[in-house]
Structure formats: structure tokens, C-alpha cells
Scaffold this active site. Structure first.
Site, mmCIF file in Angstrom:
data_model
loop_
_atom_site.group_PDB
_atom_site.id
_atom_site.type_symbol
_atom_site.label_atom_id
_atom_site.label_comp_id
_atom_site.label_asym_id
_atom_site.label_seq_id
_atom_site.Cartn_x
_atom_site.Cartn_y
_atom_site.Cartn_z
ATOM 1 N N PHE A 114 60.065 29.648 30.864
ATOM 2 C CA PHE A 114 58.847 30.172 31.481
ATOM 3 C C PHE A 114 59.113 30.434 32.951
ATOM 4 C CE2 PHE A 114 54.124 30.341 30.808
ATOM 5 C CZ PHE A 114 54.185 30.880 29.544
ATOM 6 N N GLN A 227 45.347 33.900 41.815
ATOM 7 C CA GLN A 227 46.560 34.380 41.152
ATOM 8 C C GLN A 227 46.330 35.690 40.391
ATOM 9 O OE1 GLN A 227 48.518 32.167 37.645
ATOM 10 N NE2 GLN A 227 49.999 32.008 39.311
ATOM 11 N N HIS A 229 48.083 37.840 37.569
ATOM 12 C CA HIS A 229 49.089 37.680 36.512
ATOM 13 C C HIS A 229 49.854 38.987 36.374
ATOM 14 C CE1 HIS A 229 50.949 37.035 32.612
ATOM 15 N NE2 HIS A 229 50.610 35.765 32.685
ATOM 16 N N LEU A 239 45.277 39.770 28.772
ATOM 17 C CA LEU A 239 46.528 39.162 29.196
ATOM 18 C C LEU A 239 47.594 39.234 28.101
ATOM 19 C CD1 LEU A 239 47.915 37.008 31.191
ATOM 20 C CD2 LEU A 239 46.987 35.333 29.628
ATOM 21 N N GLU A 242 53.219 35.324 29.523
ATOM 22 C CA GLU A 242 54.496 35.212 30.210
ATOM 23 C C GLU A 242 55.581 34.810 29.212
ATOM 24 O OE1 GLU A 242 54.234 33.633 34.207
ATOM 25 O OE2 GLU A 242 55.635 32.062 33.638
ATOM 26 N N ARG A 273 54.823 33.888 39.493
ATOM 27 C CA ARG A 273 53.885 34.980 39.227
ATOM 28 C C ARG A 273 53.523 35.776 40.473
ATOM 29 N NH1 ARG A 273 49.917 31.999 34.822
ATOM 30 N NH2 ARG A 273 51.409 32.133 33.108
ATOM 31 N N HIS A 337 43.711 36.569 37.516
ATOM 32 C CA HIS A 337 43.917 35.701 36.360
ATOM 33 C C HIS A 337 43.447 34.271 36.546
ATOM 34 C CE1 HIS A 337 45.827 34.107 32.839
ATOM 35 N NE2 HIS A 337 46.695 33.407 33.499
ATOM 36 N N ARG A 372 50.311 28.962 41.035
ATOM 37 C CA ARG A 372 50.491 28.094 39.876
ATOM 38 C C ARG A 372 51.623 28.616 38.998
ATOM 39 N NH1 ARG A 372 48.995 28.446 34.712
ATOM 40 N NH2 ARG A 372 47.553 30.178 34.993
#
Lengths: 558, 317
Positions: A114, A227, A229, A239, A242, A273, A337, A372
Site C-alpha cells: 500500500f 486529503q 485521493h 473511489l 489504492e 497520497r 476524500h 494519512r
């Protein structure tokens, strides 16, 4: 009616469910109040997974450092250490509760890569990890017979002697106002994505808990940290996980280049991100986009991987963009996001208002600082939901119920009746919300300037003024979503003001905040959190130093 | 594009019965979904329209409703894919659950059925320090049921529930398999004993509606059939449902068509149940509607081919 419980949890996403389970285990009489049904909450939307240093060769220190670095050194390191240390046992507990995690060939938990992580430490259930967890959380609520006030909309907190003592809420089914008294309240109401247009967030993410706490005197922290995304669909903002890039998908510009080679030569598509979203926006702004998008290319992963590990996003791309991921790359763009900021809490979920606790996206501990990392948010829900539940139960055990009664109940009831009773000649919530969303996206998005932020502050103030005179078209009692939309808009306006003010105050670029007029990180002046207090009709700003335990800030490269 | 919505409206405060209201929206984007259109109505045309919706990404399960008569999620249904030749789309609340207002139904029935199957993992014995070690294939198989988002579409269009509100229904039974099929669950036997009772797995009539309407591909009926196989294998054979399926297959295998009277009689496990069929049989006989049974149930032409199909399939099992 008037109800009483030891602990009241507002919100039934995973933070709410986990905190209720823990308060129940601690022996408290706990109830959950939610404006939807438990399995409808936005935890569902978390696709990719949940992080923990469980694998061989991984360590909690490595997880913690990746998180600190991801946060651009704004995260409080004491909280991040707890997150990384307690993650393994919390994930094992989820497995014991029933979550069907993906396994390896030996039948042990299997993980995936990730963004921003130096080990493959993301555990997952296909690409429906949040949904799978949330449904298991609900199963536990049924198992422990924890009462739920379903489809109740909280209108305000009960305050007595400077402490939170429960809330007032409208029952959507009847339109009736109720009072739920509690010796401790845990706010788990999620984010405020609807203040931005577009956003990946559900329509219910309207910052209600943040606003209620803020209106009751608790400060909001780091609200400027919003954030974007990197992979959202242009049509409806949906969305795409990821996890797609975790499995090896590429990002490509109109020239067919894997442009992340320029911006993050080591981590490429799996940089954090904020970095990936900014890189995409730069490509688009400099003319290497395609209709305001770049491309996410999964083709080389093969049909087998796409259909088994990325099945949900396969469907989303097909349903909403008409694209078969096996055969074609899909246009995507950065989309609002998540909010790293929230109600300021300590590591046990305590806010600065006694009796009020918070957990999840609503809260800011601060774990995520300026940015994050993917799959740390589901983790936050279980680790800090659990801790808030325990702390709230403990607080309730040595606290008394409020003496508030019908008079206090009538106060909120009158406010609602007045709003409903207005002649329907004012503006309506829907169009005003759209204006707010566009204002925030245009001026408080990926790239910001003092000029744009000042403009946004002015526009939000104007919207607040117009909001005072709105009217509600639906005068009915049963399931009046028009009324709740109006109340939600009021909440979003308060929270948006705090977002804009935090962003203007922070004169540097860090994490998700990129100021074109202050393009560098400034550790000397800004290694600190911003705090927003509601002060009558205005906002009072303050700052708080960042807690650093072992990792001094260094330049952040991926 | 233009969108012509025909929406069923009902406000318990003022309306004696439901009625339809038409909304014409012009200049909508090509990919507009039914939910986008309904939100447009609610925000800019008629604020009184009641509905539930949240994620817009077919994962929260809030916006299930009947579109052109069939339950589905409004957020994943494009107007262009369902518009009738006259351009209209009919939107109604789900079935089998009472309407509270407009498109909002009372979901308590749904949650109660989920709760009735004991929907949580029941493990026994010492809890391992780490995860339970189980076969990934078995876990992947369960993802088929875990994919259920509890939107209620299957319950809405279930033909058995329409006749018998006590049926556990497709969503709850698919959820039941999620535990029966989970190698970590230690209460498999009790669960199966519970699910074979009246209102359980044998009450499904295989109409396939739940499979057809499920917006997440869960195919609840397939899990119900799986539960039947598991229940039979676990020894739950003394049941009208088991006898029914056996006699059904035998009758078709031997004669090429169904001996209906024999099927009814031999499905019944007790003499009392068998006797309860006598009045129906007599009435059928009086009206000349008794199907040929027993020795009169002749072989259809081509029955041998049917038998051969059965035998080939049985050899494969």
C-alpha cells in the site's frame, strides 16, 4: 421521550461500533445513536485494507515511522506509537470476531502493498475490507444486544457544569424530538466530505459530530489537512482503491508516460497520497492530462487478479465510466476524500470538553498529521475506538446523570419547529450546499493561496448569512430529509469555516496543505497543530506543539 | 438528455393511498443514474420527496427501490439503461416491507430476520494467540455471501415472502451460509438444525427472483441450495422438503414428467399430514382435475432419454 444510558455513542461506523463493544465489555450500559442504520455508515467505503506490522521482518517501529513520514512529521508520535504497537492484536481480534481476511497458501493472514509503506502490511478482504469489517462490527452489536437508536439525528449536546451529558435527537420516522442522557458521550460521526464538491464521501458525511462538539466548546485541530485521493472517477467522484496500485497498477499521462518516475523515483505510484495527487494535478495543469484526468492502467495485472482482488472497482469502472479494466485504462483524477483534522482528543479519545470523547475520522489525535497513509484509517477505528470506549466507560462510572428535563428538550424542539414553521420563501439547503462545495473545492483544494483562502472565508461567511434565512419546503413529520439536509448544511458551514481559517493560518506547505505562496515546509515556525475554537459567531485560532518522541523531522522524499 | 421520472408518492399524514407523480428533468448528463435524477428532484424541484441514499457507489445499501417494477440500487442504475420507449422510468418503493413515506420502507422486518439466524461467529475452545489457520479457498468462497450489503432488494422481490411473512428470506439465509461454511464456526450442527425448521431453507421455491435482482451478485438462492445440501449431508433428511425433492426427481426420472398427486402425498412425513390432503384430492377428483397418478401415471414419449440424462448426471456426482 427521555432515555438514559451510561455511555452514548453517536455514529455507527466502525469507530462507533468498536467503542460501544468496549464500553459494553467494561460493564457500562451503552447505546448507539445513528442517523442511518448501522451497516449503512461510510466505513463501508474503505476498500483496500487495514495496516499492521504482523509479518515476518516487519516491526511496529517501521509501521510507526512510515506513518510519521506519511504525516509529514505533523502526527503526534506518542499516538502513532500506540497505533503501531496495538495494531497486530486488534487485527487478530477482528479475525477472531469473524472478519474473513485474505490468507496465504498456509492459511495464515495474507497482506498486500500500500502507498507510503515500506512493508506489505495491509491486510484485506478482497477490495471490500471496510464493508466486511463493518458488518462484523454490527454482528457483535447484535451478539451483545447493544441497543441502537436507528435513524435518529442528533441536534445538540446536553451541557451541564461544563460537561457533556448526552444529546438531543430527532427520530426521523416520527419527527419526534427525544433526549438521550448519558454520563459520557463518544462522537464517532465520520468526516465532512460533503462540504466539498466533488468528493468520494457518502451523502451522510456532513461533519455533524465535529460541528456539535465545536458548538459545545471543544476545539477542532488541523482542519486544513484535507486529503485528496489520487484515483477517483470523474463522473460521480467514486473511489478506486489504492489497492489497485498496491497490486501493481500504473498511472499514465496523455503521452503514455509513467509520470510518477519524475516525482517519486523510488516509490512511484505508491508514494503517499498527497504526493501522488499533487503530481497528477501538476500533469493535468501542465497539459498532459485527458479531459482533466490522467489514466489508471490495470491491464497488465491480468483478468484473474482484477476479478478476484479488485472486483468491486472492476464493477465501479464498468458501471460509472463504462470501462472494462481488463481491456482499457480508466480516466481518474484527485478527489476530496478524507479529513485528517477533527475534534482534538488525547490518546484515550478524551476531547477538551469533559465527558465528551471522539474516535475515527471525526477525531484528531493526531495520527495522520498532514497526510494519512492508506489503510491506517480502518486501523484507527479499531485501536482508538476501543480506547475511547474503555475511557468513556471509566468516566461514566464516576459521573452522574444530568438533571436536564423537558425544558431542555423543548429548547431544541422549538428551534426545529421555528425552522419548519417558516414560510417557504427562503433559499433551500440543496443549492446552498452545492455553492459551499464548489467554493471549498476551488479554493481549499490541492493547491491553495492566501488570496483563494481569503475569498473562501468571505464566501463561507456570506453563505452562513444566507443560511440564517433558509426555509424548508417539506413541512411533514415523517422522514423529513429536507429538514435534516438543512441541519447538516448548518454543521458543514461551521466546520468549513474552521477548515479555511486553519489553512490560511498555516503559512507553509506540509502534507495535504500546499500553499503556492509558501511552497516549503517550515519546521521552525510550523511544527505545530492549529486549533480552532468557536467563539460566538467567530473563530478563535490557537496552536499546539507537535509531540516528538523519537523521530526528528527530515526532508520527505519517496 | 431528458429524464422522465414517474415516482410513487405516499405521505402517511395526508394521503389515503399511494399515487404517481411525474418529474421531467431536461439537460441531464448522459451517464445520469436514477439516484442522480432523484437527488436533482429533491434538491431543486420537489423537496418533499422522501428516500434513503448515501454512498452513491453501491456499497452502503441505502437506495434500493423498485425501478420499472424490479428492486435494485438506484445509484448503480443508469437512466439510459432502463428508460422505456416513451423515455419514462417508473420508481416505486420496495415490496414486502410497509411504506413509511414515498420511497422509504420500514426495514425492521429485514433486520429482525437477519437477527433470527444468529448472525455472529460462534467459536469454541481455546482462542489461538494468532489468527485461526484456515484454508484460503474456503474463505474466498465465503466472500460470495460477505459481499451482501443488506440493501433488501432480494427481500423486496421474494415471492415466498409475499405469501408467507414468516419465511426467513433470501438475505438472512445467505448470511446463514456465511457461518455454516466458515471453518472457524463451531455451531454448524445447531445452525443447520435451526435452518431446516418451518420458515427456513426448505420454504424457498426457486423462483430465482433474488438471484436476478441482487445488485451485488450474491445470488442468495444458490446459498440456500448449498445449505440444503449441507443439511441433508448432516443427516437432516426427515423433512418434507427432502422428500419433496427426492420424489420430484424420481418421478421425472421414471416417467419423463411429474406425478403431482404422488409428489404431494409422499412429501408428507406424517399420516396426519397425508390425511390433510384427502379433501383436496376428493375435490380435484369431483372436478375432473385429478392428475393421473400411480399406475395411471404413464411414461411420456422420450422418457428414456430423460432417464439417461439423470443417470449420466448421477454418475458424475
Amino acid at each position: 421521550m427521555i432515555f438514559e444510558h451510561d455511555v452514548l455513542v453517536i455514529g455507527a461506523g466502525m469507530a462507533g461500533l468498536r467503542s460501544a463493544i468496549e464500553a459494553n465489555r467494561a460493564g457500562a450500559d451503552v447505546a448507539i445513536l445513528t442517523k442511518v442504520y448501522p451497516v449503512r455508515s461510510h466505513t463501508n467505503a474503505a476498500q483496500g485494507g487495514i495496516n499492521a506490522a504482523l509479518g515476518e521482518g516487519d516491526s511496529w517501529e517501521s509501521h510507526a515511522y512510515d506513518t510519521v513520514k506519511g504525516s509529514d512529521f505533523l502526527g503526534d508520535q506518542d499516538a502513532i506509537e500506540i497505533l503501531a504497537q496495538e495494531a497486530p492484536s486488534d487485527i487478530i481480534e477482528l479475525e477472531h470476531m469473524g472478519v474473513i481476511f485474505n490468507r496465504d497458501e498456509e492459511g495464515r493472514l495474507g497482506s498486500r502493498n500500500f502507498g507510503g509503506a515500506t512493508h506489505a502490511r495491509t491486510y484485506f478482504v478482497a477490495d471490500i475490507t471496510g464493508q466486511a469489517m463493518l458488518h462484523v462490527g454490527y454482528e457483535q452489536i447484535l451478539k451483545y444486544k447493544i441497543p441502537c437508536y436507528n435513524e435518529f439525528f442528533a441536534t445538540s449536546l446536553i451541557l451541564e457544569g461544563g460537561e457533556a451529558k448526552g444529546c438531543l435527537a430527532i427520530e426521523l420516522r416520527t419527527g419526534e424530538m427525544h433526549m438521550v442522557k448519558a454520563k459520557a458521550v463518544i462522537m464517532c460521526t465520520g468526516g465532512v466530505g460533503r462540504a466539498f464538491e466533488p468528493s468520494t464521501n457518502a451523502l451522510i458525511c456532513t461533519g455533524d459530530g465535529m460541528a456539535l462538539a465545536y458548538q459545545a466548546g471543544a476545539p477542532l485541530m488541523d482542519m486544513e489537512m484535507v486529503q485528496y485521493h489520487p484515483t477517483t472517477l470523474p463522473s460521480n467522484g467514486a473511489l478506486l482503491t489504492e489497492g489497485a496500485r498496491g497490486e501493481g497498477a500504473y498511472l499514465i499521462n496523455s503521452l503514455g508516460e509513467r509520470f510518477m518516475q519524475k516525482y517519486a523515483p523510488n516509490m512511484l505510484e505508491l508514494a503517499s497520497r498527497d504526493v501522488v495527487s499533487r503530481s497528477e494535478q501538476t500533469e493535468i495543469n501542465e497539459g498532459r492530462g485527458i479531459n482533466g484526468c490522467v489514466l489508471l492502467d490495470c491491464r497488465h495485472l491480468g483478468e484473474q487478479v482484477i476479478r478476484t482482488k479488485l472486483s468491486q472497482i472492476y464493477d465501479l469502472a464498468k458501471d460509472f465510466s463504462g470501462i472494462d479494466l481488463v481491456k482499457e485504462p480508466v480516466p481518474i483524477r484527485p478527489g476530496m476524500h478524507y479529513i485528517m483534522g477533527g475534534i482534538k482528543t488525547d490518546v484515550n479519545g478524551r476531547t477538551m470538553l469533559p465527558g465528551l470523547f471522539a474516535a475515527g475520522e471525526t477525531a484528531c489525535i493526531s495520527l495522520h498529521g498532514g497526510n494519512r497513509l492508506g489503510a491506517n484509517s480502518l486501523l484507527e477505528l479499531v485501536v482508538f475506538g476501543r480506547r475511547a470506549g474503555a475511557a468513556a466507560a471509566e468516566h461514566a462510572a464516576r459521573s452522574q446523570h444530568s438533571g436536564a428535563g423537558e425544558k431542555r428538550l423543548k429548547q431544541d424542539d422549538d428551534t426545529i419547529r421555528e425552522l419548519l414553521g417558516r414560510e417557504d420563501k427562503g433559499e433551500h439547503a440543496g443549492p446552498l450546499r452545492m455553492e459551499l462545495g464548489r467554493t471549498m473545492h476551488e479554493n481549499v483544494g490541492v493547491y491553495r493561496t492566501a488570496e483563494g483562502l481569503t475569498k473562501a472565508i468571505g464566501l463561507v461567511a456570506q453563505l452562513k448569512e444566507r443560511y440564517r434565512r433558509i426555509s424548508v419546503g417539506d413541512k411533514g413529520q415523517v422522514f423529513n430529509t429536507n429538514l435534516t439536509a438543512a441541519l447538516e448544511l448548518g454543521n458543514m458551514l461551521d466546520v468549513s469555516e474552521a477548515i479555511c481559517r486553519g489553512s490560511l493560518m498555516r503559512e507553509e506547505s506540509r502534507g495535504a496543505q500546499f500553499r503556492l505562496d509558501f511552497p516549503d515546509r517550515n519546521d521552525e515556525q510550523w511544527l505545530k497543530h492549529t486549533l480552532a475554537y468557536k467563539d460566538g459567531d467567530s473563530v478563535r485560532m490557537d496552536t499546539l506543539p507537535v509531540k516528538i518522541t523519537r523521530w526528528e523531522p527530515v526532508k520527505r522524499t519517496y | 438528455m431528458d429524464v422522465n421520472l414517474r415516482v410513487q408518492r405516499y405521505d402517511p399524514a395526508g394521503d389515503r393511498k399511494p399515487y404517481y407523480e411525474e418529474y421531467l428533468l431536461t439537460g441531464q448528463p448522459e451517464g445520469v443514474t436514477v439516484l442522480d435524477a432523484l437527488i436533482e428532484v429533491r434538491e431543486n424541484v420537489d423537496e418533499t420527496l422522501g428516500m434513503r441514499c448515501s454512498c452513491r457507489s453501491s456499497i452502503c445499501g441505502s437506495c434500493a427501490m423498485r425501478i420499472n417494477g424490479q428492486a435494485t440500487l438506484a445509484c448503480k442504475t443508469r437512466v439510459s439503461s432502463v428508460a422505456q420507449p416513451d423515455g419514462s422510468v417508473t420508481v416505486e418503493p420496495m415490496g414486502n416491507m410497509p411504506v413509511l413515506k414515498d420511497l422509504v420502507v420500514d426495514f425492521e422486518i429485514f433486520w429482525n430476520k437477519i437477527n433470527d439466524i444468529g448472525p455472529w461467529l460462534k467459536t469454541e475452545g481455546p482462542v489461538p494467540e494468532r489468527e485461526y489457520i484456515v484454508d484460503n479457498e474456503k474463505m474466498l468462497n465465503l466472500i460470495g455471501t460477505v459481499g451482501c450489503i443488506m440493501c433488501g432488494a432480494c427481500v423486496s422481490d421474494c415471492t415466498v415472502l409475499a405469501a408467507d411473512p414468516d419465511f426467513l428470506g433470501p438475505a438472512a439465509l445467505a448470511k446463514a451460509y456465511r457461518f455454516v461454511g466458515d471453518p472457524r464456526d463451531a455451531h454448524r450442527e445447531e445452525r443447520l438444525a435451526d435452518y431446516v425448521k418451518d420458515g427456513g431453507i426448505w420454504d424457498c421455491t426457486h423462483c430465482y427472483y433474488c438471484v436476478e435482482v441482487c445488485p451485488k451478485g450474491v445470488a442468495p438462492m444458490e446459498w440456500i441450495l448449498e445449505l440444503r445440501r449441507e443439511a441433508e449431508a448432516a443427516g437432516h433428511t426427515n423433512h418434507n422438503g427432502v422428500r419433496h425433492s427426492k420424489v420430484f426427481a424420481e418421478s421425472v426420472k421414471e416417467a419423463g414428467w411429474l406425478d403431482e398427486a404422488k409428489l404431494a402425498m409422499e412429501s408428507m412425513g406424517s399420516l396426519k399430514e397425508k390425511l390433510s390432503l384427502v379433501p383436496v384430492g376428493l375435490r380435484s377428483l369431483l372436478h375432473g382435475k385429478m392428475p393421473p397418478t400411480g399406475p395411471l401415471h404413464y411414461k411420456r414419449p422420450g422418457a428414456d432419454h430423460v432417464k439417461r440424462i439423470f443417470e449420466e448426471l448421477e454418475a458424475k456426482e
